[in-house]
Design a protein around this motif. Structure first.
Motif, PDB file in Angstrom:
ATOM      1  N   SER A 227       0.822  -1.215   0.000  1.00  0.00           N
ATOM      2  CA  SER A 227       0.000   0.000   0.000  1.00  0.00           C
ATOM      3  C   SER A 227       0.852   1.260   0.000  1.00  0.00           C
ATOM      4  O   SER A 227       0.416   2.307  -0.454  1.00  0.00           O
ATOM      5  N   ASP A 228       2.100   1.200   0.546  1.00  0.00           N
ATOM      6  CA  ASP A 228       2.982   2.369   0.573  1.00  0.00           C
ATOM      7  C   ASP A 228       3.820   2.415  -0.694  1.00  0.00           C
ATOM      8  O   ASP A 228       3.872   1.450  -1.469  1.00  0.00           O
TER       9      ASP A 228
ATOM     10  N   ARG B 155       2.951   0.586  -9.094  1.00  0.00           N
ATOM     11  CA  ARG B 155       3.482  -0.727  -9.474  1.00  0.00           C
ATOM     12  C   ARG B 155       4.080  -0.645 -10.884  1.00  0.00           C
ATOM     13  O   ARG B 155       3.514  -0.050 -11.778  1.00  0.00           O
ATOM     14  N   ILE B 156       5.212  -1.300 -11.014  1.00  0.00           N
ATOM     15  CA  ILE B 156       5.954  -1.243 -12.280  1.00  0.00           C
ATOM     16  C   ILE B 156       5.930  -2.625 -12.922  1.00  0.00           C
ATOM     17  O   ILE B 156       6.080  -3.646 -12.245  1.00  0.00           O
ATOM     18  N   ASP B 157       5.750  -2.615 -14.275  1.00  0.00           N
ATOM     19  CA  ASP B 157       5.734  -3.861 -15.055  1.00  0.00           C
ATOM     20  C   ASP B 157       6.997  -3.897 -15.903  1.00  0.00           C
ATOM     21  O   ASP B 157       7.229  -3.015 -16.746  1.00  0.00           O
TER      22      ASP B 157
END
Length: 789
Positions: free
Chosen positions: A70-71, A116-118
């Motif tokens: 969440s952070d 979030r990174i993909d």
């Protein structure tokens, strides 16, 4: 330790922060030999400032993809050795995703990822960092560049580029034959772990096919798979990452495999014996029927060639292969005859045209069957003994002479009698005739080779029992020549002799022609019909002759034209000859013998007026005469306009005559004295009421005495007129003064009647006889009409 425990520890280690990955330190290192990067510059105080070499270390940052916390995800820390911890320095971040995806704490230099990174979207990010003085905003360190690399996790399953593949493999293939290769792709990082390591397996399609785990090549797994038993197969292939281990992600695809045909089946006839029928009247080339051998193969592997290999009808029938239907069509090769042979037997073979040597062991790729053909009897037309006839006959034969005979027969077993006839369209002049019973052709009119040398006839033969079934045959009649025509002059000769001609002078060369055509060729002889003192004929013996003079000098004033009879004869049998007459004119010639004039009247014409001028004058006179005659005829026609212009004009026309007779006192229209004095006719007084076309001489009749009774006189004149050919049969009105005895009808005049028209009663008209019926109807009917009204 189990595999599950190892994987769990690996994941915990990946999630724990590592000092080498989370902090970037900037340390100043002493440099005994300072290097001037920016050159020499003077400050505010006038002292020279020297740029010192940066003395801090640089490392990469690593960040795990697909963070689910969440952070913000902590990336690392930037720190300069100029930072005293008093907040005087400010850290600035720029580059890929700076300020949005990546943020930095200005005071501490901590870097965080905001979302979030993909890794499959972007594998690394390049950023730039710099530390500046918060008060002066001047950099205390040069700008440095660093990279944040995204660590991969297994979050993508293998995928195939096609959902359904289509492939084929020949039937009867050996085990291990390659069918098709399928390849899946994985978006995960192949250089980090086993996330992108794919293993292939078959889920559906066993035991017919197999797949290689590493390459994805599908191969046959059973030998001798037969297309005729099953043609379509569906194979499901699975691709799984993590090396196929448990927990790996997977994807599937479907492969539709078709077995293609090979020539592994021979043709087969469904029947061992085939029966066909055909009428004997079928012409050559007629299709009798078809045979077909079945082949389980398809395409070119099922192509079959048919041929007749044995039997008693190999020379009577043919067979050909129809490519589109793969049937063998049997046709008639020669004419059939029911009376000669009624049944034929053929042995027909069917063989594949494309044989695969690999399958010779399966047996011969051919088959045979027996075809029996029955010939059916039909009522055939008559058959002539020849296809055509040629007769030769001399043109002088007598009428009724037979020139030849045609023969025909009924080919059927009944052998019906034949009737012959001539097609009159081929003999419009009816020169020939034929005997209907025996076919003898004879002449019915004389022949003449000179009119027609060939006659092309058509003879019709028909059965008496079936006259509609006929046959025709051409008959050519050649007329042979007979010497029945005498030779004649070849052309009309316009011959002249000059007045100054000498004896023996050539004045004309003549030749002859003959309509006959003797075998030895034409040969003519020329001679004079009688000895002529003026001219002679000399035969050149080449079918020509010369006309020569026999004396000197001719005079056109004495004789202007000579007639010379010449006898021309041939040498054929019987000898034919004719006499042709040459008209020889005597003409005036110049010294070279050229004709100048031949007419004796030409000497009497004026010297200054030529022949052309005379002809022109005559033509002008003739034209003037024609114009005058036409003008007179038109003027005369206008005077004789009829009262009624057309016979078809049936309108009521009123012709008015304004002349009224003067009675007995009218001496112009009629002379009563003529009756009293017949001698008055001698004065030749013409009638005034008509204009006779021809005037005849009046006949003299004896005069009557003065006391002759008028009745007798009139009867005498009537008799004379009846017998006189010159009496008028033309339209005329003869008036006689004598009325005769009193009539029983009394006078019809109303002058002496004391009653009016309305008081008259006409019923008495019916009592006078049939001659007065019309008047009775007219007047009696009118009276009845009045009474009715």
């Amino acid at each position: 330790m189990t595999i599950q425990q190892v994987l769990l520890l690996l994941l915990l280690w990946m999630w724990l922060p590592h000092p080498c990955h989370t902090e970037m330190l900037f340390r100043r290192t002493p440099d005994l030999r300072p290097k001037n990067f920016g050159g020499r510059a003077s400050g505010n105080d006038g002292k020279a400032i020297h740029r010192q070499k940066r003395g801090w270390m640089w490392n990469q940052f690593f960040l795990l993809e697909e963070y689910t916390g969440s952070d913000y995800q902590y990336v690392g820390k930037l720190h300069s050795d100029q930072d005293k911890g008093d907040g005087s320095l400010k850290y600035i971040l720029s580059g890929d995703g700076a300020g949005t995806l990546f943020i930095i704490d200005e005071k501490t230099g901590d870097i965080h990822a905001t979302r979030r990174i993909d890794r499959e979207e972007k594998a690394f990010y390049t950023l730039r960092a710099q530390a500046i003085n918060r008060r002066t905003l001047r950099p205390v360190e040069p700008e440095s560049e660093f990279v944040i690399k995204i660590h991969d996790i297994n979050d993508n399953e293998p995928t195939f580029p096609e959902e359904i593949y289509t492939a084929s493999v020949p039937e009867m293939s050996v085990v291990g034959t390659s069918v098709v290769q399928v390849t899946a792709t994985d978006a995960d990082d192949p250089s980090y772990g086993n996330s992108a390591r794919i293993i292939y397996s078959i889920l559906q399609g066993q035991p017919y096919f197999s797949v290689e785990p590493e390459t994805g090549i599908i191969r046959t797994a059973l030998p001798n798979m037969n297309r005729e038993n099953r043609e379509q197969y569906q194979v499901v292939i699975q691709a799984k990452d993590m090396g196929g281990q448990m927990g790996g992600l997977s994807g599937t695809t479907t492969v539709n495999i078709t077995l293609t045909d090979v020539n592994d089946n021979p043709p087969r006839f469904p029947q061992s014996t085939i029966h066909l029928r055909i009428p004997e009247s079928s012409p050559v080339g007629t299709a009798i029927g078809s045979v077909k051998a079945t082949d389980a193969d398809t395409g070119k592997n099922a192509e079959v060639e048919y041929r007749i290999i044995d039997g008693d009808g190999t020379d009577m029938f043919d067979i050909m292969t129809q490519k589109d239907t793969q049937e063998g069509i049997i046709t008639v090769r020669k004419p059939l005859d029911y009376e000669t042979r009624r049944l034929y037997t053929l042995k027909v073979e069917a063989e594949n045209t494309h044989v695969d040597p690999r399958f010779y062991y399966l047996g011969p790729f051919k088959d045979t069957t027996i075809v029996k053909i029955s010939v059916e009897d039909v009522d055939e037309p008559p058959v002539f003994s020849r296809s055509s006839y040629l007769f030769e006959v001399h043109e002088d034969i007598e009428l009724g002479t037979i020139i030849g005979t045609v023969m025909a027969r009924d080919p059927d077993s009944a052998s019906s009698p034949i009737r012959f006839s001539l097609d009159r369209h081929t003999d419009l002049d009816r020169i020939f005739n034929i005997h209907s019973g025996n076919g003898s052709i004879y002449t019915s009119k004389p022949l003449d080779r000179e009119i027609s040398q060939w006659h092309n006839l058509s003879v019709i033969a028909a059965e008496i029992n079936n006259p509609k079934d006929t046959t025709r045959v051409p008959v050519y009649v050649r007329i042979l020549d007979v010497n029945d025509n005498a030779p004649q002059f070849a052309v009309f000769y316009d011959t002249f002799v000059c007045e100054n001609a000498r004896a023996g002078q050539l004045i004309q060369t003549i030749s002859a022609v003959d309509k006959d055509d003797p075998l030895g060729g034409q040969k003519f002889f020329f001679s004079l019909a009688a000895v002529n003192p003026n001219f002679t004929v000399q035969d050149n013996e080449d079918n020509t002759a010369r006309i020569l003079t026999r004396r000197n000098g001719f005079s056109r004033h004495e004789i202007s034209t000579y007639l010379l009879p010449v006898v021309i004869s041939d040498n054929d049998y019987p000898i034919q000859s004719s006499t042709g007459t040459l008209t020889i004119r005597v003409c005036a010639c110049d010294s070279r013998g050229n004709m100048q004039s031949c007419s004796a009247e030409a000497l009497l014409l004026p010297a200054g007026l030529s022949t052309g001028a005379l002809v022109a004058i005559l033509l002008c006179i003739i034209i003037l005469l024609v114009i005058v005659v036409l003008f007179a005829a038109l003027k005369r026609q206008r005077k004789k306009e009829p009262l009624i212009l057309s016979k078809e004009d049936i309108r009521d026309n009123i012709v008015s005559y304004n002349d009224e007779g003067g009675g007995e006192e009218d001496t112009q229209a009629f002379d009563i004295g003529t009756l009293r004095n017949p001698a008055a006719i001698e004065d030749k007084k013409l009638r005034r009421d008509i204009i006779p076309e021809t005037l005849f001489v009046p006949r003299r009749t004896p005069s009557a005495p003065d006391n002759t009774d008028v009745r007798d006189f009139i009867n005498q004149r009537l008799k004379e007129h009846d017998t006189d050919p010159s009496a008028p049969p033309y339209d005329s009105l003869a008036t006689y003064a004598y009325e005769g005895n009193d009539s029983i009808a009394e006078s019809l005049s109303s002058l002496e009647s004391g009653t009016t028209e309305g008081d008259q009663n006409y019923d008495y008209l019916r009592e006078w006889g049939p001659r007065f019926n019309k008047l009775a109807e007219m007047y009696g009917g009118g009276e009845s009409d009045k009474d009715a009204s």
